[in-house]
Design an enzyme around this catalytic site. Structure first.
Site, short mmCIF file in Angstrom:
data_model
loop_
_atom_site.label_atom_id
_atom_site.label_comp_id
_atom_site.label_asym_id
_atom_site.label_seq_id
_atom_site.Cartn_x
_atom_site.Cartn_y
_atom_site.Cartn_z
N MET A 1 0.86 -1.19 0.00
CA MET A 1 0.00 0.00 0.00
C MET A 1 0.90 1.24 0.00
O MET A 1 1.08 1.91 1.00
CB MET A 1 -0.94 -0.01 1.20
CG MET A 1 -2.14 0.90 0.98
SD MET A 1 -3.33 0.91 2.34
CE MET A 1 -3.82 -0.78 2.44
N HIS A 2 1.47 1.53 -1.17
CA HIS A 2 2.36 2.68 -1.32
C HIS A 2 1.54 3.94 -1.58
O HIS A 2 0.32 3.92 -1.49
CB HIS A 2 3.40 2.41 -2.41
CG HIS A 2 2.81 2.07 -3.75
ND1 HIS A 2 2.53 3.01 -4.69
CD2 HIS A 2 2.42 0.87 -4.27
CE1 HIS A 2 2.00 2.42 -5.76
NE2 HIS A 2 1.93 1.13 -5.52
N ALA A 3 2.20 5.04 -1.88
CA ALA A 3 1.56 6.36 -1.93
C ALA A 3 0.37 6.45 -2.88
O ALA A 3 -0.67 6.99 -2.51
CB ALA A 3 2.59 7.43 -2.28
#
Length: 85
Positions: free
Chosen positions: A14-16
């Site tokens: 769950m990156h930016a």
């Protein structure tokens, strides 16, 4: 209160970018939306909170939705996560 578990399937976790998309989706809900990982709980309408969880590929999170439209909003969020995370 509606609650569901979700295992992150995005290889990058769950990156930016997906976190921002999730905040946008959660912000459209009238209900309160919380994400729990381990012993940490954050407001799903705050990108820095989600980023602080550092959710990686294959990790499970719990989503809590509480409010008047919780059934519909929880279902919508779960579908969004399946499609994008």
């Amino acid at each position: 209160m509606k609650k569901f578990q979700y295992t992150v399937t995005d290889p990058l976790g769950m990156h930016a970018r997906p976190a921002g998309m999730l905040v946008k989706e959660a912000s459209s809900c009238e209900s309160s939306v919380k994400i729990i990982k381990g012993d940490k709980s954050v407001d799903a309408k705050r990108v820095f909170g989600i980023m602080a969880l550092a959710v990686k590929y294959g990790e499970e999170i719990t989503v809590l939705v509480e409010g008047l439209q919780e059934d519909n909003e929880a279902a919508r969020l779960e579908e969004f996560m399946r499609d994008n995370l």
